[in-house]
Design a protein around this motif. Structure first.
Motif, PDB file in Angstrom:
ATOM      1  N   ALA A  31      83.382  46.554  35.536  1.00 27.94           N
ATOM      2  CA  ALA A  31      84.486  45.665  35.891  1.00 27.94           C
ATOM      3  C   ALA A  31      85.358  45.350  34.644  1.00 27.94           C
ATOM      4  O   ALA A  31      86.931  45.572  34.904  1.00 27.94           O
ATOM      5  CB  ALA A  31      83.882  44.464  36.727  1.00 27.94           C
ATOM      6  N   PRO A  32      84.791  44.560  33.557  1.00 27.59           N
ATOM      7  CA  PRO A  32      85.829  44.465  32.554  1.00 27.59           C
ATOM      8  C   PRO A  32      86.403  45.592  32.031  1.00 27.59           C
ATOM      9  O   PRO A  32      87.849  45.574  31.600  1.00 27.59           O
ATOM     10  CB  PRO A  32      84.830  43.858  31.362  1.00 27.59           C
ATOM     11  CG  PRO A  32      83.626  43.371  32.223  1.00 27.59           C
ATOM     12  CD  PRO A  32      83.580  44.380  33.274  1.00 27.59           C
ATOM     13  N   LEU A  33      85.936  46.741  31.851  1.00 30.92           N
ATOM     14  CA  LEU A  33      86.461  48.108  31.433  1.00 30.92           C
ATOM     15  C   LEU A  33      87.413  48.643  32.454  1.00 30.92           C
ATOM     16  O   LEU A  33      88.598  48.817  32.024  1.00 30.92           O
ATOM     17  CB  LEU A  33      85.136  49.003  31.381  1.00 30.92           C
ATOM     18  CG  LEU A  33      85.785  50.405  30.787  1.00 30.92           C
ATOM     19  CD1 LEU A  33      86.476  50.379  29.496  1.00 30.92           C
ATOM     20  CD2 LEU A  33      84.551  51.501  30.493  1.00 30.92           C
ATOM     21  N   MET A  34      87.266  48.322  33.740  1.00 34.35           N
ATOM     22  CA  MET A  34      88.216  49.074  34.671  1.00 34.35           C
ATOM     23  C   MET A  34      89.313  47.824  34.678  1.00 34.35           C
ATOM     24  O   MET A  34      90.647  48.344  34.818  1.00 34.35           O
ATOM     25  CB  MET A  34      87.554  48.934  35.841  1.00 34.35           C
ATOM     26  CG  MET A  34      86.842  50.068  36.125  1.00 34.35           C
ATOM     27  SD  MET A  34      86.485  50.462  38.088  1.00 34.35           S
ATOM     28  CE  MET A  34      85.412  49.129  38.456  1.00 34.35           C
ATOM     29  N   ALA A  35      89.118  46.821  34.434  1.00 41.08           N
ATOM     30  CA  ALA A  35      90.249  45.827  34.163  1.00 41.08           C
ATOM     31  C   ALA A  35      91.097  46.246  33.102  1.00 41.08           C
ATOM     32  O   ALA A  35      92.321  46.073  33.047  1.00 41.08           O
ATOM     33  CB  ALA A  35      89.983  44.214  34.147  1.00 41.08           C
ATOM     34  N   ALA A  36      90.590  46.435  31.881  1.00 39.92           N
ATOM     35  CA  ALA A  36      91.243  46.816  30.761  1.00 39.92           C
ATOM     36  C   ALA A  36      92.223  48.223  31.049  1.00 39.92           C
ATOM     37  O   ALA A  36      93.163  48.357  30.598  1.00 39.92           O
ATOM     38  CB  ALA A  36      90.250  46.998  29.457  1.00 39.92           C
ATOM     39  N   VAL A  37      91.408  49.057  31.650  1.00 45.77           N
ATOM     40  CA  VAL A  37      92.325  50.356  31.870  1.00 45.77           C
ATOM     41  C   VAL A  37      93.329  50.126  32.891  1.00 45.77           C
ATOM     42  O   VAL A  37      94.440  50.705  32.673  1.00 45.77           O
ATOM     43  CB  VAL A  37      91.294  51.466  32.560  1.00 45.77           C
ATOM     44  CG1 VAL A  37      91.870  52.720  32.944  1.00 45.77           C
ATOM     45  CG2 VAL A  37      90.165  51.667  31.543  1.00 45.77           C
ATOM     46  N   ALA A  38      93.199  49.309  33.990  1.00 42.21           N
ATOM     47  CA  ALA A  38      94.197  48.846  34.708  1.00 42.21           C
ATOM     48  C   ALA A  38      95.532  48.325  33.864  1.00 42.21           C
ATOM     49  O   ALA A  38      96.511  48.751  34.197  1.00 42.21           O
ATOM     50  CB  ALA A  38      93.834  47.881  35.766  1.00 42.21           C
ATOM     51  N   VAL A  39      95.188  47.604  33.167  1.00 40.66           N
ATOM     52  CA  VAL A  39      96.213  47.116  32.287  1.00 40.66           C
ATOM     53  C   VAL A  39      96.930  48.135  31.316  1.00 40.66           C
ATOM     54  O   VAL A  39      98.142  48.124  31.462  1.00 40.66           O
ATOM     55  CB  VAL A  39      95.670  45.602  31.125  1.00 40.66           C
ATOM     56  CG1 VAL A  39      96.999  45.528  30.593  1.00 40.66           C
ATOM     57  CG2 VAL A  39      95.485  44.670  32.134  1.00 40.66           C
ATOM     58  N   THR A  40      96.092  48.736  30.751  1.00 40.59           N
ATOM     59  CA  THR A  40      96.634  49.987  29.980  1.00 40.59           C
ATOM     60  C   THR A  40      97.449  51.027  30.738  1.00 40.59           C
ATOM     61  O   THR A  40      98.551  51.263  30.426  1.00 40.59           O
ATOM     62  CB  THR A  40      95.446  50.687  29.351  1.00 40.59           C
ATOM     63  OG1 THR A  40      94.850  49.781  28.496  1.00 40.59           O
ATOM     64  CG2 THR A  40      95.885  51.726  28.354  1.00 40.59           C
ATOM     65  N   VAL A  41      97.003  51.329  31.872  1.00 37.40           N
ATOM     66  CA  VAL A  41      97.912  52.130  32.811  1.00 37.40           C
ATOM     67  C   VAL A  41      99.090  51.624  33.296  1.00 37.40           C
ATOM     68  O   VAL A  41     100.345  52.272  33.279  1.00 37.40           O
ATOM     69  CB  VAL A  41      96.933  52.532  33.900  1.00 37.40           C
ATOM     70  CG1 VAL A  41      97.904  53.288  35.111  1.00 37.40           C
ATOM     71  CG2 VAL A  41      95.932  53.419  33.659  1.00 37.40           C
ATOM     72  N   THR A  86     100.511  62.649  30.817  1.00 36.40           N
ATOM     73  CA  THR A  86     101.192  61.913  29.509  1.00 36.40           C
ATOM     74  C   THR A  86      99.834  61.822  28.567  1.00 36.40           C
ATOM     75  O   THR A  86      98.630  62.136  28.850  1.00 36.40           O
ATOM     76  CB  THR A  86     101.434  60.578  29.789  1.00 36.40           C
ATOM     77  OG1 THR A  86     100.062  59.713  30.117  1.00 36.40           O
ATOM     78  CG2 THR A  86     102.440  60.392  30.679  1.00 36.40           C
ATOM     79  N   PRO A  87      99.963  61.712  27.332  1.00 35.87           N
ATOM     80  CA  PRO A  87      98.877  61.620  26.259  1.00 35.87           C
ATOM     81  C   PRO A  87      97.701  60.634  26.807  1.00 35.87           C
ATOM     82  O   PRO A  87      96.431  60.759  26.470  1.00 35.87           O
ATOM     83  CB  PRO A  87      99.496  61.066  25.012  1.00 35.87           C
ATOM     84  CG  PRO A  87     100.716  61.697  25.078  1.00 35.87           C
ATOM     85  CD  PRO A  87     101.091  61.631  26.662  1.00 35.87           C
ATOM     86  N   LEU A  88      98.117  59.496  27.438  1.00 36.14           N
ATOM     87  CA  LEU A  88      97.365  58.506  27.836  1.00 36.14           C
ATOM     88  C   LEU A  88      96.405  59.038  28.992  1.00 36.14           C
ATOM     89  O   LEU A  88      95.334  58.817  29.111  1.00 36.14           O
ATOM     90  CB  LEU A  88      98.035  57.322  28.458  1.00 36.14           C
ATOM     91  CG  LEU A  88      97.285  56.347  29.374  1.00 36.14           C
ATOM     92  CD1 LEU A  88      95.920  55.516  28.479  1.00 36.14           C
ATOM     93  CD2 LEU A  88      98.159  55.074  29.772  1.00 36.14           C
ATOM     94  N   GLY A  89      97.136  59.837  29.908  1.00 41.34           N
ATOM     95  CA  GLY A  89      96.564  60.561  30.999  1.00 41.34           C
ATOM     96  C   GLY A  89      95.457  61.664  30.732  1.00 41.34           C
ATOM     97  O   GLY A  89      94.381  61.606  31.113  1.00 41.34           O
ATOM     98  N   ARG A  90      95.797  62.315  29.575  1.00 45.26           N
ATOM     99  CA  ARG A  90      94.901  63.187  29.143  1.00 45.26           C
ATOM    100  C   ARG A  90      93.653  62.393  28.467  1.00 45.26           C
ATOM    101  O   ARG A  90      92.370  63.155  28.670  1.00 45.26           O
ATOM    102  CB  ARG A  90      95.466  64.016  27.671  1.00 45.26           C
ATOM    103  CG  ARG A  90      96.432  64.963  28.326  1.00 45.26           C
ATOM    104  CD  ARG A  90      97.003  66.154  27.180  1.00 45.26           C
ATOM    105  NE  ARG A  90      97.888  66.785  27.643  1.00 45.26           N
ATOM    106  CZ  ARG A  90      99.251  66.461  27.624  1.00 45.26           C
ATOM    107  NH1 ARG A  90      99.857  65.576  27.101  1.00 45.26           N
ATOM    108  NH2 ARG A  90     100.264  67.610  27.994  1.00 45.26           N
ATOM    109  N   TRP A  91      93.945  61.359  27.876  1.00 47.56           N
ATOM    110  CA  TRP A  91      92.808  60.557  27.246  1.00 47.56           C
ATOM    111  C   TRP A  91      91.897  59.897  28.476  1.00 47.56           C
ATOM    112  O   TRP A  91      90.632  60.128  28.348  1.00 47.56           O
ATOM    113  CB  TRP A  91      93.096  59.527  26.466  1.00 47.56           C
ATOM    114  CG  TRP A  91      92.241  58.634  25.808  1.00 47.56           C
ATOM    115  CD1 TRP A  91      91.055  58.867  24.891  1.00 47.56           C
ATOM    116  CD2 TRP A  91      91.745  57.309  26.210  1.00 47.56           C
ATOM    117  NE1 TRP A  91      90.338  57.714  24.659  1.00 47.56           N
ATOM    118  CE2 TRP A  91      90.818  56.960  25.650  1.00 47.56           C
ATOM    119  CE3 TRP A  91      92.373  56.370  27.170  1.00 47.56           C
ATOM    120  CZ2 TRP A  91      89.962  55.287  25.793  1.00 47.56           C
ATOM    121  CZ3 TRP A  91      91.704  55.198  27.768  1.00 47.56           C
ATOM    122  CH2 TRP A  91      90.697  54.652  26.898  1.00 47.56           C
ATOM    123  N   LEU A  92      92.470  59.572  29.430  1.00 50.25           N
ATOM    124  CA  LEU A  92      91.596  59.134  30.620  1.00 50.25           C
ATOM    125  C   LEU A  92      90.609  60.041  31.044  1.00 50.25           C
ATOM    126  O   LEU A  92      89.729  59.947  31.520  1.00 50.25           O
ATOM    127  CB  LEU A  92      92.633  58.436  31.573  1.00 50.25           C
ATOM    128  CG  LEU A  92      93.409  56.931  31.429  1.00 50.25           C
ATOM    129  CD1 LEU A  92      94.341  56.642  32.352  1.00 50.25           C
ATOM    130  CD2 LEU A  92      92.361  55.882  31.087  1.00 50.25           C
TER     131      LEU A  92
END
Length: 207
Positions: A31-41, A86-92
């Motif tokens: 859950a904390p990781l998903m929250a961080a990913v959501a903010v990053t996206v 995007t580069p972010l998308g490739r990393w995800l």
């Protein structure tokens, strides 16, 4: 032709219980990781944060797949998946973090942790009768094809592995695939087919 042999109902119930328990634990832990990913996206790509798309599941029933968004919204000059990624998308995608929301699909019963990957409704009429057996089980977050080459495999090989999973499935196989998935993810193997953001469109069997 003889009807395919299905496993005992107790085995299906055991697999579903395993899915629910493990998916619930993973949702809590991540859950904390998903929250961080959501903010990053949200910062990197804007809203919506989640990507929703109709896919085909057990017994060819449609459901809504949920993932983190990894592409820009389509525009006139950004039409192909490769251009929109995007580069972010490739990393995800490389880290499989975009797949974390699919744990909700597992908890809801749309998917299993292990099974053939859910594909598009447009592909339904393109499978051979044997390939269509992939819909005898719930689609998976990961599967046999994902640990045997993922998007580096051609469609015929991927679909053959899907059917192999349907025929061989049991808890021991699921556990071995889950363990192998960790290694595949860490090595970032088979993320995309050459020249494609993920894989080319499935146009029907060549065999």
């Amino acid at each position: 032709m003889a009807s395919p042999v299905r496993p005992p109902r107790s085995q299906d119930r055991g697999k579903r219980l395993f899915d629910v328990v493990l998916a619930a634990v993973l949702l809590l832990l991540t859950a904390p990781l998903m929250a961080a990913v959501a903010v990053t996206v949200a910062v990197g790509l804007g809203r919506p944060v989640l990507f929703r798309q109709c896919r085909i599941g057990l017994d060819e029933r449609p459901f809504e797949l949920v993932k983190f968004r990894s592409m820009r919204e389509p525009r006139g000059d950004l039409l192909s998946d490769a251009d929109r990624l995007t580069p972010l998308g490739r990393w995800l995608r490389a880290t499989s973090l975009d797949e974390l929301p699919t744990l909700w699909n597992v908890l809801r019963g749309d998917m299993s942790l292990v099974g053939p990957r859910p594909l598009l409704p447009a592909y339904l009429g393109r499978y051979s009768p044997t390939q269509a057996r992939r819909h005898e089980v719930r689609p998976g977050v990961t599967g046999l094809a994902q640990v045997r080459g993922r998007n580096c495999l051609d469609w015929d090989d991927k679909l053959a592995l899907d059917v192999e999973y349907v025929e061989r499935r049991d808890l021991r196989l699921d556990l071995s695939i889950l363990v192998a998935t960790v290694g595949t993810t860490l090595r970032r193997d088979g993320i995309s087919a050459e020249g494609h953001a993920t894989a080319p469109e499935f146009l029907g069997s060549r065999r």
